[in-house]
Design a protein around this motif. Sequence first.
Motif, PDB file in Angstrom:
ATOM      1  N   VAL A  33      12.890 -51.282  41.250  1.00  0.00           N
ATOM      2  CA  VAL A  33      12.375 -51.781  39.984  1.00  0.00           C
ATOM      3  C   VAL A  33      10.888 -51.475  39.877  1.00  0.00           C
ATOM      4  O   VAL A  33      10.171 -51.446  40.872  1.00  0.00           O
ATOM      5  N   THR A  34      10.432 -51.217  38.660  1.00  0.00           N
ATOM      6  CA  THR A  34       9.006 -51.053  38.385  1.00  0.00           C
ATOM      7  C   THR A  34       8.483 -52.373  37.826  1.00  0.00           C
ATOM      8  O   THR A  34       9.002 -52.862  36.819  1.00  0.00           O
ATOM      9  N   LEU A  35       7.478 -52.922  38.471  1.00  0.00           N
ATOM     10  CA  LEU A  35       6.907 -54.213  38.078  1.00  0.00           C
ATOM     11  C   LEU A  35       5.589 -54.007  37.342  1.00  0.00           C
ATOM     12  O   LEU A  35       4.697 -53.312  37.845  1.00  0.00           O
ATOM     13  N   LEU A  36       5.453 -54.632  36.176  1.00  0.00           N
ATOM     14  CA  LEU A  36       4.224 -54.528  35.395  1.00  0.00           C
ATOM     15  C   LEU A  36       3.658 -55.915  35.132  1.00  0.00           C
ATOM     16  O   LEU A  36       4.362 -56.794  34.612  1.00  0.00           O
ATOM     17  N   ASP A  37       2.406 -56.115  35.485  1.00  0.00           N
ATOM     18  CA  ASP A  37       1.684 -57.372  35.293  1.00  0.00           C
ATOM     19  C   ASP A  37       0.875 -57.256  34.004  1.00  0.00           C
ATOM     20  O   ASP A  37      -0.056 -56.459  33.912  1.00  0.00           O
ATOM     21  N   VAL A  38       1.228 -58.047  32.992  1.00  0.00           N
ATOM     22  CA  VAL A  38       0.608 -57.932  31.678  1.00  0.00           C
ATOM     23  C   VAL A  38      -0.147 -59.216  31.320  1.00  0.00           C
ATOM     24  O   VAL A  38      -0.117 -59.671  30.185  1.00  0.00           O
ATOM     25  N   GLY A  44      -9.758 -64.404  26.678  1.00  0.00           N
ATOM     26  CA  GLY A  44     -10.228 -64.044  28.007  1.00  0.00           C
ATOM     27  C   GLY A  44      -9.868 -65.131  29.009  1.00  0.00           C
ATOM     28  O   GLY A  44      -9.212 -66.092  28.666  1.00  0.00           O
ATOM     29  N   PRO A  45     -10.224 -64.977  30.291  1.00  0.00           N
ATOM     30  CA  PRO A  45     -10.957 -63.843  30.868  1.00  0.00           C
ATOM     31  C   PRO A  45     -10.062 -62.628  31.022  1.00  0.00           C
ATOM     32  O   PRO A  45      -8.852 -62.718  30.780  1.00  0.00           O
ATOM     33  N   PRO A  46     -10.633 -61.484  31.422  1.00  0.00           N
ATOM     34  CA  PRO A  46      -9.822 -60.273  31.566  1.00  0.00           C
ATOM     35  C   PRO A  46      -8.662 -60.489  32.515  1.00  0.00           C
ATOM     36  O   PRO A  46      -8.791 -61.101  33.573  1.00  0.00           O
ATOM     37  N   PHE A  61      -1.074 -53.517  37.270  1.00  0.00           N
ATOM     38  CA  PHE A  61      -1.694 -54.190  36.140  1.00  0.00           C
ATOM     39  C   PHE A  61      -1.679 -53.311  34.897  1.00  0.00           C
ATOM     40  O   PHE A  61      -1.968 -52.116  34.956  1.00  0.00           O
ATOM     41  N   VAL A  62      -1.352 -53.927  33.760  1.00  0.00           N
ATOM     42  CA  VAL A  62      -1.343 -53.233  32.475  1.00  0.00           C
ATOM     43  C   VAL A  62      -2.406 -53.861  31.579  1.00  0.00           C
ATOM     44  O   VAL A  62      -2.414 -55.079  31.370  1.00  0.00           O
ATOM     45  N   ASP A  63      -3.282 -53.045  31.047  1.00  0.00           N
ATOM     46  CA  ASP A  63      -4.337 -53.502  30.143  1.00  0.00           C
ATOM     47  C   ASP A  63      -3.780 -53.511  28.721  1.00  0.00           C
ATOM     48  O   ASP A  63      -3.609 -52.463  28.108  1.00  0.00           O
ATOM     49  N   LEU A  64      -3.493 -54.685  28.207  1.00  0.00           N
ATOM     50  CA  LEU A  64      -2.858 -54.780  26.890  1.00  0.00           C
ATOM     51  C   LEU A  64      -3.704 -54.159  25.799  1.00  0.00           C
ATOM     52  O   LEU A  64      -3.188 -53.447  24.927  1.00  0.00           O
ATOM     53  N   ASP A  65      -5.003 -54.416  25.830  1.00  0.00           N
ATOM     54  CA  ASP A  65      -5.870 -53.928  24.758  1.00  0.00           C
ATOM     55  C   ASP A  65      -5.972 -52.407  24.726  1.00  0.00           C
ATOM     56  O   ASP A  65      -6.221 -51.827  23.656  1.00  0.00           O
ATOM     57  N   ARG A 117       5.025 -58.124  24.559  1.00  0.00           N
ATOM     58  CA  ARG A 117       4.450 -56.939  23.922  1.00  0.00           C
ATOM     59  C   ARG A 117       4.841 -55.683  24.697  1.00  0.00           C
ATOM     60  O   ARG A 117       5.231 -54.667  24.101  1.00  0.00           O
ATOM     61  N   ALA A 118       4.751 -55.740  26.028  1.00  0.00           N
ATOM     62  CA  ALA A 118       5.149 -54.599  26.854  1.00  0.00           C
ATOM     63  C   ALA A 118       6.644 -54.358  26.746  1.00  0.00           C
ATOM     64  O   ALA A 118       7.101 -53.211  26.649  1.00  0.00           O
ATOM     65  N   TRP A 119       7.428 -55.440  26.780  1.00  0.00           N
ATOM     66  CA  TRP A 119       8.881 -55.322  26.615  1.00  0.00           C
ATOM     67  C   TRP A 119       9.226 -54.624  25.307  1.00  0.00           C
ATOM     68  O   TRP A 119      10.016 -53.680  25.282  1.00  0.00           O
ATOM     69  N   TRP A 120       8.592 -55.085  24.219  1.00  0.00           N
ATOM     70  CA  TRP A 120       8.922 -54.520  22.905  1.00  0.00           C
ATOM     71  C   TRP A 120       8.528 -53.052  22.818  1.00  0.00           C
ATOM     72  O   TRP A 120       9.298 -52.222  22.313  1.00  0.00           O
ATOM     73  N   LEU A 121       7.335 -52.716  23.299  1.00  0.00           N
ATOM     74  CA  LEU A 121       6.882 -51.331  23.219  1.00  0.00           C
ATOM     75  C   LEU A 121       7.771 -50.397  24.039  1.00  0.00           C
ATOM     76  O   LEU A 121       8.117 -49.302  23.595  1.00  0.00           O
TER      77      LEU A 121
END
Length: 301
Positions: A33-38, A44-46, A61-65, A117-121
Amino acid sequence: MAPESVDRAPLISIERLAEQLGVGKAAAPSGTVTLLDVRWSLAGPPGRDLYAAGHIPGARFVDLDHQLAGPHGPSGAGGRHPLPSTEDFQAAMRSLGVSDDRPVVVYDAADATAAARAWWLLRYFSHSDVKVLDGGYAAWSAAGLPTVSGEAPGTSELGAATGTGNFIAVPGAMPVIDADAAAKLAIEGVLLDARAAARFRGDVEPIDPVAGHIPGAVSAPTRDNVGPDDRFLPSEILRTRFASLGANGMNGREVGVYCGSGVTAAHEVLALELSGIRAALYPGSWSDWITNPNRPVSTGE
């Protein structure tokens, strides 16, 4: 750990994820599995600071912005978080190890507001196997499951994929609407506003320069999709909630969702899917709607 309840695709429990990652076994399965931390917050904070302090082993880590949104359009058109281009999104996901033939699990701090947001995209760009970790990092760590700190290493941990993936982004797999379609849907179908009720009414507006909502929209705060433990409510409760708002999936009325900038609206689309209702997302949402002064604005209930 307690046995997992009935599978609620597109959600995954911490128990099921731990099993997939081989937690507690002598050797973890490789590349399962590929794990993404969003983790992300509008105030904030970042999220990267939270990630560095502790994350699920193997997660990237995924940068949402920047990785889950495109650049702002002229005069703010497209909203505060426009959809990224196909090329940019594909490159970002490949750099995180996302591949077409490997499941992806996304998580955030707790309530899935950012993870959705990541799921939908990923779904919109045609990845066929994406799940959201119900309860997020908070549920994982509270259960005493392993976490690590620091930046992600170049090799996999607990079977999570790293390195360059082969994901091919093909847009259009999830329905979207623009401002004109949203206005029409508010009259002929059901248009849900996923922001807090006070923002819907126009009592307060801490982010955008204009307060209020799209005329004809119905207030449906995202927070009401989850319980006190930040996990999604049972599907039958969600179905009852949305039916009370006019979205029951059986009356032939199309359903659309918007929020401030298209982030929390994805959470609502996810909750609707758990209810058996397919909904279109207005990516630009309120921050796009108000860029045209000729579009009407309503306030109050």
